[in-house]
Write an enzyme that holds these catalytic residues in place. Structure first.
Site, short mmCIF file in Angstrom:
data_model
loop_
_atom_site.label_atom_id
_atom_site.label_comp_id
_atom_site.label_asym_id
_atom_site.label_seq_id
_atom_site.Cartn_x
_atom_site.Cartn_y
_atom_site.Cartn_z
N ARG A 1 98.47 84.79 109.60
CA ARG A 1 98.45 84.35 111.15
C ARG A 1 97.97 82.85 111.29
NH1 ARG A 1 97.90 89.57 110.51
NH2 ARG A 1 97.98 91.28 112.20
N GLY B 1 105.90 93.12 104.87
CA GLY B 1 105.99 93.80 106.24
C GLY B 1 105.36 92.88 107.51
N ARG C 1 111.81 99.90 104.93
CA ARG C 1 110.74 100.30 105.68
C ARG C 1 111.06 100.32 107.24
NH1 ARG C 1 105.36 96.97 103.75
NH2 ARG C 1 104.33 98.32 105.31
N SER D 1 98.75 100.59 114.51
CA SER D 1 99.42 99.46 113.86
C SER D 1 99.15 97.94 114.60
CB SER D 1 101.03 99.66 113.66
OG SER D 1 101.45 98.60 113.35
N ASP E 1 94.62 99.92 104.05
CA ASP E 1 95.21 99.44 102.97
C ASP E 1 94.17 99.81 101.98
OD1 ASP E 1 97.27 98.25 104.24
OD2 ASP E 1 96.18 96.32 104.28
N LYS F 1 104.17 102.82 103.48
CA LYS F 1 103.60 101.54 103.31
C LYS F 1 104.82 100.90 102.06
CE LYS F 1 100.25 101.02 105.96
NZ LYS F 1 100.38 99.69 106.62
C1 S3P Z 1 98.55 94.15 108.73
C2 S3P Z 1 98.38 95.37 109.35
C3 S3P Z 1 98.56 96.73 108.51
C4 S3P Z 1 98.29 96.48 107.13
C5 S3P Z 1 98.85 95.52 106.26
C6 S3P Z 1 98.55 94.21 107.07
C7 S3P Z 1 98.35 93.10 109.40
O1 S3P Z 1 99.89 97.40 108.75
O2 S3P Z 1 98.57 97.95 106.35
O3 S3P Z 1 98.59 95.32 105.11
O4 S3P Z 1 98.03 91.95 108.97
O5 S3P Z 1 98.68 92.94 110.71
P1 S3P Z 1 100.08 98.42 109.90
O6 S3P Z 1 100.10 97.46 111.10
O7 S3P Z 1 101.51 98.83 109.45
O8 S3P Z 1 99.16 99.16 109.99
#
Ligand code: S3P
Length: 470
Positions: A45, A117, A145, A193, A353, A380
């Site tokens: 971010r 992701g 994914r 999420s 996580d 995941k």
């Molecule tokens: C994250 C959100 C989570 C987490 C990932 C990091 C983030 O995923 O599992 O490692 O930085 O916003 P989800 O939004 O799929 O739960």
């Protein structure tokens, strides 16, 4: 660093071809004070918001894992000047020359986000609002994914995103900001999420009117905190019951387009998700006392501490402070006798996580641990329910897979060989299991540890966990 082999299928047996392995020997306790690598979520971010802010954002302690490096590369390809302040290996301070909300340029080719992701979902939110097209893709694991969860709300905002079966590569069409801009929406996320919430808020910065995300479970709020840190106003309403969606709402987050972001200094705290492996190591090995320094303990993320304390873990927070809007603390952990417990409901989103860490703790506890409401684990970096249960069984533990979780009977970890399924967190959790096992544990396919925690293996050895990489 060699790239790991990541088969497209979810069949554990298919992971036979592998690259780096960790061989872990039982250890007689860990001691000392260590600082783990920077927080992955906050590092992504910092780069994203720094790039679209006005002015130079200086970030210290950024995570130089493959995932964040992929985000940095993507913004460089979109014309953002991002420099590492020095050549010293431990001095990971960066400067990001932000070009403002409308200052990104079209990359020359598709953007490859590797295993990440977070990068792919957040960038889809940002790039679906740009006046040029882009294609986003990842490695074999990321390309499997589900992206429907972001494509659906972003298309409701007026974005055009094409994919095969809702999986990357994603082809994003240009938006005509003057004649046909994105439209703000009110969207109740169907799953907990933070990536979905953040993708929608990023698109909302460019959408006409207000954009609200309604969540029925708390997810990490780094995006909201960082937007505010960059001077963008965010309206947050907590806990109420909505007649409209017929459920208790945990949060509503609203932003209004038309604002600007202003550069700032950011200190990235140490990553609690990485610290969790060392917390586990100290809990399950005898005569251990470990201090983890300046770890991010944001309550929307700190469920693992609560669950491990409920299991009887001796974990204390000291020197608590606020660093640029994120709470940090030193975490002191001592060897503990753990008890099995139920992990479900709100625990899951708050520790999404860290379930691999909790599963290994459960294997070392007295009694049964039931993990439920955790179907998200199946999508995941690997199918974590399947990989954890398979690995625990290979190490002599009675464990059973359910559709939304697992049941683990505490016992004694034997030695053995386990598959990481190309998943960084599974690789690290089973490596720590090896520290408390009766005999050596070999963990296969550990290359992806570098996505979130590049110095895991030397730091583990420094703390007293005996790992040989081969
Ligand atoms: C994250 C959100 C989570 C987490 C990932 C990091 C983030 O995923 O599992 O490692 O930085 O916003 P989800 O939004 O799929 O739960």
């Amino acid at each position: 660093m060699l790239k790991g082999f990541r088969p497209a299928s979810d069949n554990v047996a298919a992971y036979e071809i592998c690259t780096m392995k960790f061989l872990v020997s039982p250890c007689s306790g860990i001691q000392g004070r260590i600082k783990v690598a920077g927080d992955k979520s906050i590092s992504h971010r910092a780069v994203i918001f720094g790039a679209i802010a006005n002015g130079v954002t200086r970030v210290s302690g950024i995570l130089e894992g493959d995932d964040v490096l992929a985000t940095i590369q993507a913004f460089r390809a979109m014309g953002i000047n991002i420099t590492r302040a020095s050549n010293q290996p431990d001095d990971n301070n960066y400067e990001i020359q932000g070009n403002g909300l409308h200052g990104l340029s079209q990359p020359a080719s598709s953007l490859d986000l590797g295993n990440s992701g977070t990068a792919l979902r957040l960038l889809t939110g940002l790039l679906c609002a740009q006046p040029w097209p882009t294609t986003l893709m990842g490695d074999d694991s990321l390309n499997q994914r589900p992206m429907g969860r972001i494509i659906d709300p972003l298309m409701r905002m007026g974005a055009h995103i094409e994919s095969a079966d809702g999986k990357p590569p994603l082809n994003i069409t240009a938006v005509e900001p003057r004649t046909n801009p994105l439209r703000g929406i009110e969207y109740a996320t169907p799953m907990a999420s933070a990536q979905v919430k953040s993708a929608i808020l990023l698109a909302g910065l460019y959408a006409k009117g207000r954009t609200s995300v309604i969540e029925t479970a708390t997810t990490r709020d780094h995006t909201e905190r960082m937007l505010e840190g960059f001077g963008y106003s965010v309206l947050k309403i907590g806990q109420k019951t909505s007649r409209k969606i017929g459920q208790k709402i945990e949060h509503v987050v609203t932003i209004q387009s038309g604002g600007e972001l202003f550069a700032r200094e950011i200190e990235v705290p140490a990553d609690l998700s990485s610290a969790a492996f060392f917390i586990l190591a100290a809990l399950i090995t005898p005569k251990s006392k470990l201090v983890l320094q300046r770890v991010g303990v944001n309550p929307s993320r700190a469920g693992v501490l609560d669950v491990l304390q409920r299991m009887g873990g001796q974990i204390e927070l000291q020197n608590q402070s606020d660093v640029g809007g994120e709470p940090v603390a030193d975490i002191v952990v001592r060897s503990s006798k753990l008890q099995g417990c139920d992990v479900r409901g709100n625990d899951i989103a708050l520790a999404i996580d860290e379930i691999p860490v909790i599963a290994v703790a459960a294997a070392c506890a007295v009694g049964v641990t039931r993990i439920s409401d955790a179907a998200e684990l199946r999508v995941k970096e690997s199918d974590r329910i399947h990989c954890l249960v398979t690995g625990l069984k290979a190490l002599g533990i009675n464990a059973k897979e359910n559709s939304d979780g697992m049941v683990i009977e505490g016992g004694k970890l034997t030695g053995g060989q386990v598959q990481s399924c190309g998943d960084h967190r599974i690789a690290m959790a089973f490596s720590i299991a090896g520290a408390a096992a009766l005999d050596q544990v070999e963990v296969l396919d550990c290359n992806n540890v570098a996505t979130s925690f590049p110095n895991f293996y030397p730091l583990a050895n420094q703390a007293g966990v005996n790992i040989v990489a081969h």
